[in-house]
Design a protein around this motif. Structure first.
Motif, PDB file in Angstrom:
ATOM      1  N   ALA A   1      31.676  36.271  33.027  1.00  0.00           N
ATOM      2  CA  ALA A   1      31.865  36.100  34.484  1.00  0.00           C
ATOM      3  C   ALA A   1      33.450  36.522  34.470  1.00  0.00           C
ATOM      4  O   ALA A   1      34.307  36.135  33.495  1.00  0.00           O
ATOM      5  CB  ALA A   1      31.820  34.721  34.761  1.00  0.00           C
ATOM      6  N   THR A   2      33.677  36.924  35.574  1.00  0.00           N
ATOM      7  CA  THR A   2      35.403  37.081  35.965  1.00  0.00           C
ATOM      8  C   THR A   2      35.812  36.217  37.116  1.00  0.00           C
ATOM      9  O   THR A   2      35.156  36.160  38.124  1.00  0.00           O
ATOM     10  CB  THR A   2      35.704  38.543  36.204  1.00  0.00           C
ATOM     11  N   LEU A   3      36.914  35.469  36.969  1.00  0.00           N
ATOM     12  CA  LEU A   3      37.288  34.629  37.817  1.00  0.00           C
ATOM     13  C   LEU A   3      38.699  35.195  38.382  1.00  0.00           C
ATOM     14  O   LEU A   3      39.416  35.543  37.525  1.00  0.00           O
ATOM     15  CB  LEU A   3      37.675  33.143  37.454  1.00  0.00           C
ATOM     16  N   ARG A   4      39.106  34.823  39.725  1.00  0.00           N
ATOM     17  CA  ARG A   4      40.443  35.038  40.208  1.00  0.00           C
ATOM     18  C   ARG A   4      41.234  33.568  40.172  1.00  0.00           C
ATOM     19  O   ARG A   4      40.522  32.547  40.489  1.00  0.00           O
ATOM     20  CB  ARG A   4      40.543  35.696  41.683  1.00  0.00           C
ATOM     21  N   GLN A   5      42.338  33.465  39.685  1.00  0.00           N
ATOM     22  CA  GLN A   5      42.994  32.318  39.721  1.00  0.00           C
ATOM     23  C   GLN A   5      44.314  32.590  40.098  1.00  0.00           C
ATOM     24  O   GLN A   5      44.951  33.542  39.869  1.00  0.00           O
ATOM     25  CB  GLN A   5      42.925  31.594  38.164  1.00  0.00           C
ATOM     26  N   ALA A   6      44.795  31.566  41.009  1.00  0.00           N
ATOM     27  CA  ALA A   6      46.203  31.731  41.680  1.00  0.00           C
ATOM     28  C   ALA A   6      46.959  30.317  41.667  1.00  0.00           C
ATOM     29  O   ALA A   6      46.259  29.223  41.808  1.00  0.00           O
ATOM     30  CB  ALA A   6      46.209  32.217  43.115  1.00  0.00           C
ATOM     31  N   VAL A   7      48.134  30.560  41.336  1.00  0.00           N
ATOM     32  CA  VAL A   7      48.952  29.145  41.217  1.00  0.00           C
ATOM     33  C   VAL A   7      49.815  29.206  42.659  1.00  0.00           C
ATOM     34  O   VAL A   7      50.567  30.157  42.597  1.00  0.00           O
ATOM     35  CB  VAL A   7      49.854  28.938  40.055  1.00  0.00           C
TER      36      VAL A   7
END
Length: 130
Positions: free
Chosen positions: A87-93
């Motif tokens: 799986a590939t996730l986008r994560q942003a802070v």
């Protein structure tokens, strides 16, 4: 759906200038990713007991603006792609609405001996909710 997790920046997260040390963003997104999976219904402890684990295989990272001591940051996690064994996730802070860090994280389902294996149906269904 987007999962959100909030963290306060502690002194131990910063360098001598009071700015978050770059590698700590990886810790923040790891914590948020673990929380997102748990809240989506993925029981990683049960997976491990059945001989399966998730292993990060790729991280793309963009540092946009610094977080500083005592800031409250928010990590947003969304599903980008779901495949048979990965799986590939986008994560942003963010600090409020200011983007600080962006990443794309791919992880794979592996057996304890290190070979890729298809993700269990329950884990796939839970990830689809992200």
């Amino acid at each position: 759906m987007t999962h959100e997790a909030e963290f306060r920046i502690h002194y131990e997260d910063t360098d001598m200038a009071g700015v978050v040390y770059y590698a700590n963003y990886l810790k923040f997104i790891e914590r948020a990713r673990s929380d997102a999976l748990r809240e989506a219904g993925v029981d990683q402890r049960a997976m491990r007991e059945s001989g399966l684990v998730f292993v990060v295989t790729r991280v793309e990272a963009d540092y946009l603006s610094p977080a500083r001591y005592d800031d409250v940051i928010r990590v947003e996690t969304t599903l980008k792609e779901l495949r048979g064994a990965s799986a590939t996730l986008r994560q942003a802070v963010f600090r409020e609405k200011t983007p600080l860090f962006r990443s794309v994280v791919r992880f794979a389902c592996m057996g304890l001996e290190g070979r890729p294996l298809r993700m269990p149906a329950a884990a796939r269904a839970a990830l689809e909710a992200l």
